[in-house]
Design an enzyme around this catalytic site. Structure first.
Site, short mmCIF file in Angstrom:
data_model
loop_
_atom_site.label_atom_id
_atom_site.label_comp_id
_atom_site.label_asym_id
_atom_site.label_seq_id
_atom_site.Cartn_x
_atom_site.Cartn_y
_atom_site.Cartn_z
N TYR A 123 0.70 121.74 63.59
CA TYR A 123 1.90 122.11 62.83
C TYR A 123 3.14 121.93 63.69
CZ TYR A 123 5.30 124.89 60.25
OH TYR A 123 6.43 125.31 59.58
N SER A 147 11.22 123.76 61.99
CA SER A 147 10.71 125.11 62.22
C SER A 147 11.01 125.48 63.66
CB SER A 147 9.19 125.15 61.99
OG SER A 147 8.62 126.36 62.46
#
Length: 245
Positions: free
Chosen positions: A151, A138
């Site tokens: 995350y 990501s």
């Protein structure tokens, strides 16, 4: 392009499903792994109208389950050419809320899931003297933000795991390529799984303004797979054109 056997985790929706459809349309044999059997069966039936696929219900946080997915690929198609670790979760929240269950789930799926995929298939690729890993990280792996610390940490781990694996396989001259893909805002189910409602509302507004189709990610992944075997695209970062961070 030569036909390849491609295993995809997180294949029941979002980026994983988009990848599966495109690669099957290009003539590859796809092996779908995810937890929701109804979604897998529906997607496999759809793909089999134009290509070849099979599936296995898979919990990537469990090594035995992930190895069973690999075995499904070998039993059905005889080899594993590409393993795509697309399973991922994003239940973001402030550290002050102490959502330890969410933290552990992200670690189990986002990090251990990638490691289990590698463990389940690397020996096969080395025996073949060819193969490729595509790990979905990501943009959060490169730049963290409030509410996203865990995350981001899991996705940074995916980046580091991918780069170390690339170096090891290059040194071994195994023929195994490694690509890490870091998407920005993509229109998937990730935001709907955010457990903190205030964070979720903010993210929904952001994604509504900026998110692009998962088909965009599928296209760049297909390009990396279709490169000649002597060339590896090692890292891909893609965002909506107007996304700043």
């Amino acid at each position: 392009m030569d036909k390849k056997v491609i295993v995809i985790t997180g294949a029941s929706s979002g980026i994983g499903a988009a990848i599966a459809k495109l690669l099957a349309e290009q003539g590859n044999q796809v092996v779908l792994g995810a937890r929701r059997e109804d979604r897998l069966q529906q997607l496999s039936n759809e793909i089999n109208q134009v290509g070849e696929s099979t599936y296995a219900v898979t919990d990537v946080s469990d090594l035995a389950s992930t190895k069973a997915l690999a075995q499904t690929a070998l039993d059905e198609f005889g080899r594993i050419d590409v393993w795509i670790n697309a399973a991922g979760l994003m239940p973001q929240s402030p550290f002050s809320e102490g959502r330890v269950k969410d933290w552990n789930t992200m670690i189990d799926v986002n990090i251990k899931g990638v490691l289990n995929g590698i463990e389940s298939s690397l020996s096969t690729m080395r025996e073949q003297k060819t193969g490729q890993y595509i790990n979905i990280a990501s943009v959060a792996a490169h730049n963290t933000h409030a509410n996203g610390g865990v995350y981001s940490a899991t996705k940074a781990a995916v980046w580091m795991i991918s780069e170390a694996l690339r170096q090891e396989e290059a040194a071994a001259k195994s023929g195994v390529r490694v690509t890490v893909v870091s998407p920005g805002a993509i229109n998937t189910e990730l935001v709907s799984k955010v457990t903190d409602k205030n964070v979720q509302e903010g993210m929904e507004a952001f994604y509504k303004a900026f998110a692009i189709s998962p088909d965009r990610v599928a296209k760049v992944i297909a390009q990396s797979i279709n490169m000649p075997a002597d060339t590896g695209i090692n890292e891909i970062v893609l965002r909506p054109t107007n996304q700043i961070g």
